[in-house]
Structures are given as structure tokens and as C-alpha cells.
Scaffold this motif. Structure first.
Motif, PDB file in Angstrom:
ATOM      1  N   LEU A 182       5.901 -18.712  -7.481  1.00 35.47           N
ATOM      2  CA  LEU A 182       6.422 -17.600  -6.684  1.00 35.47           C
ATOM      3  C   LEU A 182       6.426 -16.292  -7.476  1.00 35.47           C
ATOM      4  CD1 LEU A 182       9.353 -19.200  -4.654  1.00 35.47           C
ATOM      5  CD2 LEU A 182       7.038 -18.661  -3.906  1.00 35.47           C
ATOM      6  N   GLU A 183       6.692 -16.369  -8.791  1.00 37.30           N
ATOM      7  CA  GLU A 183       6.621 -15.159  -9.617  1.00 37.30           C
ATOM      8  C   GLU A 183       5.183 -14.633  -9.650  1.00 37.30           C
ATOM      9  OE1 GLU A 183       9.197 -13.504 -10.890  1.00 37.30           O
ATOM     10  OE2 GLU A 183      10.492 -14.998  -9.959  1.00 37.30           O
ATOM     11  N   PHE A 184       4.213 -15.536  -9.724  1.00 35.29           N
ATOM     12  CA  PHE A 184       2.797 -15.158  -9.712  1.00 35.29           C
ATOM     13  C   PHE A 184       2.434 -14.486  -8.389  1.00 35.29           C
ATOM     14  CE2 PHE A 184      -1.608 -16.112  -8.572  1.00 35.29           C
ATOM     15  CZ  PHE A 184      -2.297 -15.650  -9.694  1.00 35.29           C
ATOM     16  N   VAL A 185       2.916 -15.070  -7.294  1.00 32.53           N
ATOM     17  CA  VAL A 185       2.636 -14.504  -5.967  1.00 32.53           C
ATOM     18  C   VAL A 185       3.240 -13.115  -5.839  1.00 32.53           C
ATOM     19  CG1 VAL A 185       3.120 -14.757  -3.497  1.00 32.53           C
ATOM     20  CG2 VAL A 185       2.393 -16.742  -4.825  1.00 32.53           C
ATOM     21  N   GLN A 186       4.485 -12.956  -6.328  1.00 36.80           N
ATOM     22  CA  GLN A 186       5.133 -11.646  -6.258  1.00 36.80           C
ATOM     23  C   GLN A 186       4.360 -10.595  -7.050  1.00 36.80           C
ATOM     24  OE1 GLN A 186       9.657 -11.488  -6.401  1.00 36.80           O
ATOM     25  NE2 GLN A 186       9.299 -13.559  -7.127  1.00 36.80           N
ATOM     26  N   GLU A 187       3.863 -10.983  -8.213  1.00 34.98           N
ATOM     27  CA  GLU A 187       3.172 -10.033  -9.092  1.00 34.98           C
ATOM     28  C   GLU A 187       1.868  -9.526  -8.491  1.00 34.98           C
ATOM     29  OE1 GLU A 187       2.382  -7.640 -12.354  1.00 34.98           O
ATOM     30  OE2 GLU A 187       4.235  -8.751 -11.942  1.00 34.98           O
ATOM     31  N   PHE A 188       1.109 -10.426  -7.859  1.00 32.85           N
ATOM     32  CA  PHE A 188      -0.248 -10.069  -7.449  1.00 32.85           C
ATOM     33  C   PHE A 188      -0.454  -9.892  -5.943  1.00 32.85           C
ATOM     34  CE2 PHE A 188      -0.773 -12.202 -11.574  1.00 32.85           C
ATOM     35  CZ  PHE A 188      -1.479 -11.224 -12.253  1.00 32.85           C
ATOM     36  N   PHE A 189       0.506 -10.350  -5.134  1.00 36.02           N
ATOM     37  CA  PHE A 189       0.262 -10.331  -3.694  1.00 36.02           C
ATOM     38  C   PHE A 189       1.331  -9.640  -2.847  1.00 36.02           C
ATOM     39  CE2 PHE A 189      -1.950 -14.076  -5.388  1.00 36.02           C
ATOM     40  CZ  PHE A 189      -3.244 -13.800  -4.971  1.00 36.02           C
ATOM     41  N   ILE A 190       2.521  -9.375  -3.400  1.00 39.61           N
ATOM     42  CA  ILE A 190       3.609  -8.798  -2.613  1.00 39.61           C
ATOM     43  C   ILE A 190       3.865  -7.367  -3.064  1.00 39.61           C
ATOM     44  CG2 ILE A 190       5.973  -9.070  -1.801  1.00 39.61           C
ATOM     45  CD1 ILE A 190       4.114 -11.385  -1.056  1.00 39.61           C
TER      46      ILE A 190
END
Length: 229
Positions: A182-190
Motif C-alpha cells: 500500500l505504501e508503494f501504491v501511494q507513492e506511485f499511483f495516488i
């Protein structure tokens, strides 16, 4: 006399406490984008001394000293100065969006958090409007919310694997990986969200506390069962 519980209610409870369901709720909450700078009023004037500002079309935020600008390199840096939510209006003490040419004409003097002693920072405080905004709650209660949600998530995993010998290691590994995803998703997609080591640490701390509590409760239950006639 035992109380009757309908099959539907049993299934509903099983769904609510299932790890997959809880993780989906966490994922939805963590992937809410911050209010974008897009659509904000663009000022065609220099920032005032003490203003937080950003260039039109850019998410990076700066502090203006009158002689130049200092960069807030991370959200943690920005909020460590007591600034209001990203979504707060400039009139309420929020970030001022200025014309690209104006923003680029201001010399970069350094990093806000690395050069705190160099900056005469005028601390701003959140207004009623920002306190009741979704962004404010996510900004200021991030660490607590991560700890509590992953504590619940960990208890759910432990309960699901309660008869397995590997339940403790499995819980920690699942929390570590799922939180990292989820941290990865927040960094690159949100938009407006960033990965945070502090949030991941809170996730893992929630898992550790849940494991310790689960072990303690299990031992208390065993002791009571031995003492009961």
C-alpha cells in the motif's frame, strides 16, 4: 438457554472479521487521494513573507522568507511545522499557488527540515474548516490510524490462523508485505500521497502489539481452564 443466532448473521460476522475484508477497508482508506492543487486559484503575484506556496501544476511546496524559498522535501517535513492540511485554502492559512514564472524566479535557499535554524518560520495553525476536513484527519492522525487499523488486521489474521503453529510469523510477514504494498501504491499511483517509513513502522508495531496481546490472552485462557473444576 442458548441464544439463537441466524445463519445470515453468522456469515456477516465471519465476513466482517475476515482478514481480506479488513485489508480491503484499509486499502480504501489509504488510497484516498489528497485534495489536488488542480482547480485552486492561481495568484500572479509574489508570495508574502511566511507563505507556503507551490508552482502552478507542481505538487512540491516551498516556504518563502522574502529572500528566497526553502523546500519541504516530504509531507512529514511539511506537517512538522504545524502547517494545515494540503487542501486548506490560502485564505485559511493553506498553500498559495503562484504563476510558474514567479515561482521559478524565486531562488532556492535550502531544505526546510535540514535548515530549521536558518529559517525564521511563522507557525500557522489549522482553522475550523481544515480541522473537519478529511485531509486534516489523514495528515495528523496517520500514525495512530495505521497502528490501530493494523492492530485489528493482525488480530483478524491471528484468529484466522489460530490453530496453526506458524500464526505469529505469518501475521507479521503478511502485515509487513501488505503494508509495504500500500505504501508503494501511494507513492506511485495516488495523487498527493507518498510512501512513509513512519507509517510502515506503525503498521509493524500494530502487528507486534497484537501478537503480544494474543499470546497473553491465550495463556490466561489456558491458566483459567486448568484452574476451573
Amino acid at each position: 438457554m442458548s441464544m439463537y443466532i441466524s445463519p445470515f448473521f453468522r456469515k456477516l460476522v465471519f465476513l466482517v472479521i475476515h482478514p481480506v475484508f479488513i485489508y480491503c477497508i484499509i486499502a480504501i482508506l489509504e488510497c484516498i487521494p489528497y485534495e489536488s492543487h488542480l482547480g485552486k486559484k492561481v495568484y500572479h503575484e509574489m508570495p508574502k513573507v511566511g507563505d507556503n506556496f507551490q508552482q502552478e501544476g507542481d505538487l512540491e511546496v516551498y516556504y518563502y522568507t522574502g529572500k528566497g524559498k526553502y523546500s519541504y522535501t516530504t509531507p512529514e517535513c511539511y506537517f512538522s511545522f504545524g502547517n494545515p492540511s494540503w487542501g486548506a485554502k490560502y485564505e485559511d492559512g493553506g498553500i498559495k499557488t503562484v504563476d510558474i514564472k514567479i515561482a521559478q524566479s524565486i531562488p532556492l535557499l535550502g531544505n526546510m527540515c535540514e535548515d530549521k535554524k536558518e529559517v525564521n518560520f511563522e507557525k500557522s495553525y489549522p482553522t475550523k474548516e481544515t480541522i473537519y476536513s478529511t485531509n486534516f484527519l489523514m495528515d495528523y492522525f496517520s500514525g495512530v490510524s495505521h497502528f490501530l487499523t493494523y492492530l485489528v488486521f493482525s488480530f483478524s489474521i491471528l484468529f484466522h490462523f489460530r490453530l496453526r503453529k506458524f500464526k505469529y510469523w505469518a501475521t507479521f510477514i503478511i502485515v509487513f508485505i501488505s503494508g509495504g504494498v500500500l505504501e508503494f501504491v501511494q507513492e506511485f499511483f495516488i495523487e498527493g500521497r507518498h510512501a512513509s517509513i513512519e507509517d510502515q513502522n506503525s503498521n509493524c508495531l500494530g502487528a507486534i502489539v497484537a501478537i503480544v496481546l494474543f499470546i497473553s490472552l491465550s495463556r490466561i485462557k489456558k491458566i483459567k481452564s486448568k484452574l476451573s473444576p
